[in-house]
Design an enzyme around this catalytic site. Structure first.
Site, PDB file in Angstrom:
ATOM      1  NE  ARG A   1      11.237 -14.176   9.384  1.00 27.65           N
ATOM      2  CZ  ARG A   1      12.038 -13.137   9.264  1.00 27.65           C
ATOM      3  NH1 ARG A   1      11.589 -11.930   9.447  1.00 27.65           N
ATOM      4  NH2 ARG A   1      13.309 -13.317   8.961  1.00 27.65           N
TER       5      ARG A   1
ATOM      6  CG  HIS B   1      16.780   1.754  11.014  1.00 21.26           C
ATOM      7  ND1 HIS B   1      15.776   1.188  11.762  1.00 21.26           N
ATOM      8  CD2 HIS B   1      16.858   1.019   9.871  1.00 21.26           C
ATOM      9  CE1 HIS B   1      15.279   0.147  11.118  1.00 21.26           C
ATOM     10  NE2 HIS B   1      15.924   0.020   9.977  1.00 21.26           N
TER      11      HIS B   1
ATOM     12  CE  LYS C   1      12.445   0.998   9.837  1.00 22.20           C
ATOM     13  NZ  LYS C   1      11.725   0.832   8.557  1.00 22.20           N
TER      14      LYS C   1
ATOM     15  CB  THR D   1       2.757   2.309  -7.175  1.00 17.96           C
ATOM     16  OG1 THR D   1       2.112   1.659  -6.095  1.00 17.96           O
ATOM     17  CG2 THR D   1       3.543   3.492  -6.639  1.00 17.96           C
ATOM     18  CB  THR D   2      -2.242   3.796  -5.636  1.00 19.72           C
ATOM     19  OG1 THR D   2      -2.987   3.029  -6.584  1.00 19.72           O
ATOM     20  CG2 THR D   2      -3.167   4.789  -4.955  1.00 19.72           C
TER      21      THR D   2
END
Length: 413
Positions: free
Chosen positions: A23, A218, A249, A278-279
């Site tokens: 990619r 989605h 999204k 986690t922050t």
């Protein structure tokens, strides 16, 4: 790093390059004014291109109310969160965002994570671990983040064939009724654009005393009277135990979340390592996301125009007899069926026509299912749609790619 380590990494890269699955990234500068146009940054300088594969489905990432909320909060609170919510405190912006999300889905509570991937990975794993002897029952086409959550739970799992209710019921019936069971599935599947039979899944869950966990990433913002997702569209929101969604999204920002019963959400908040360690989401982003959610709860204009644009794109591609997978959603998959040809097509679309769309190759889709995945927005007007159709027609002819018989393209899955 010695040569033997470097060789191992080079061999791993060579494998995907030989398969045509390497990619490459194009450097793009999105335009707040003029979206979905962007600037492609090349060695010869910037070049204007049209973006056709972004998941900012409604263009909310450049909406004035969203940008305004971000700017106002950044000036008042600064940019970063300062740490985890357990250490640095919970910002008022996140609290307000979680209230908006709980209301959006008709649930008691919601919990925000730093991404939709983390929300699935931490949410599924934590929920299942908290249920004694839980059996996780997962749709075979679930997203990688859901698969990661299932694996991370360390529980027994069973995979049912995609949207196959008979297979799902067989698994449910084979487990003792008193055993904890968690069905994890999506509402809109992002690669083929098909939808799940939500009511039927909920009927089975009720019959066999299982919990339901639905991924609406989605669908949120795009479906339902207030953008509550496909479950709202079909009147099933109150039947689902856990709803997972994204803010990256249709809401045009960043982050993910789960929503459900207050006790359940508090249990995840208190046990999920992907949340605890986690922050936190920065307050400006939380405020921007809340502004996007509020706007799409009140306005159907973006959704209505989006549906018209999607229909126009599908009609144009069908008229060209390109192998498009028919579906009832906003996803427009056009099958190429070969990784190298798929990359050649997207390279030509960009270099020759100024059309930016990334190739979708393995492992995102099975080998042989390589495709272009087009995602129209309300801001893709008719001239842009006409230009896309002309570019696809020329590219398919130049590369001798297959077309289908009949007036509309339809590829078998």
């Amino acid at each position: 790093m010695t040569d033997r380590y470097r060789r191992a990494f080079a061999q791993a890269l060579d494998q995907i390059k030989v398969a045509g699955e390497y990619r490459s990234f194009a450097t793009l500068q999105r335009r707040a004014e003029g979206f979905p146009l962007a600037d492609w940054i090349t060695a010869d300088g910037p070049r204007a291109i049209a973006m056709w594969c972004a998941n900012d489905y409604l263009g909310m990432g450049r909406h004035p109310a969203v940008i305004g909320a971000l700017e106002e909060t950044a000036r008042a609170s600064g940019v970063g969160a300062g740490g985890t919510r357990n250490i640095a405190g919970t910002s008022a912006a996140i609290v307000e965002l979680e209230r908006e999300l709980a209301d959006l889905h008709g649930k008691e509570s919601a919990l925000v994570f730093t991404s939709g991937y983390v929300a699935n990975q931490a949410g599924i794993a934590t929920l299942a671990r908290l249920l004694p002897d839980c059996l996780i029952i997962s749709d075979s086409d679930n997203h990688n983040s859901m698969i990661a959550g299932v694996r991370g739970a360390g529980c027994e799992k069973a995979i049912f064939k995609h949207n196959d209710l008979a297979d799902l019921e067989h698994i449910l019936a084979s487990a003792p009724r008193e055993r904890a069971k968690l069905i994890v599935f999506e509402s809109v599947y992002s690669m083929d654009g098909d939808v799940s039979p939500i009511h039927a899944v909920c009927d089975l869950a009720q019959r066999y005393d299982a919990m339901t966990y639905i991924d609406e990433v989605h669908a949120v913002g795009l479906y339902g009277a207030r953008g509550g997702g496909y479950a709202e569209e079909v009147g099933a929101m109150d039947r689902l135990d856990i709803v997972q969604g994204t803010l990256g999204k249709a809401f045009g920002c960043l982050g993910g979340y789960i929503a459900g019963d207050a006790v359940m959400i508090d249990a995840v908040r208190s046990h999920a390592h992907g949340f605890i360690f986690t922050t936190a989401m920065p307050p400006p982003l939380a405020a921007a996301a809340a502004a996007a959610v509020r706007h799409l709860k009140a306005s159907d204009d973006e959704r209505a125009l989006h549906r018209r644009r999607v229909a126009a794109v599908k009609s144009a591609i069908g008229a060209l007899r390109l192998p498009m997978i028919a579906n009832p959603t906003h996803i427009v998959p056009v099958i190429v069926g070969d990784a190298r040809k798929c990359k050649a097509a997207t390279d030509r679309l960009l270099a020759t026509h100024g059309i930016y769309v990334q190739p979708i190759n393995y492992p995102t889709v099975p080998r042989g299912g390589e495709r272009l995945r087009l995602t129209p927005t309300p801001l893709h007007d008719q001239p842009l749609i006409d230009a896309l159709a002309q570019a696809l027609d020329e590219t398919w002819t130049a590369l001798d790619l297959p077309r289908v018989s009949g007036a509309a393209g339809l590829a078998a899955e």
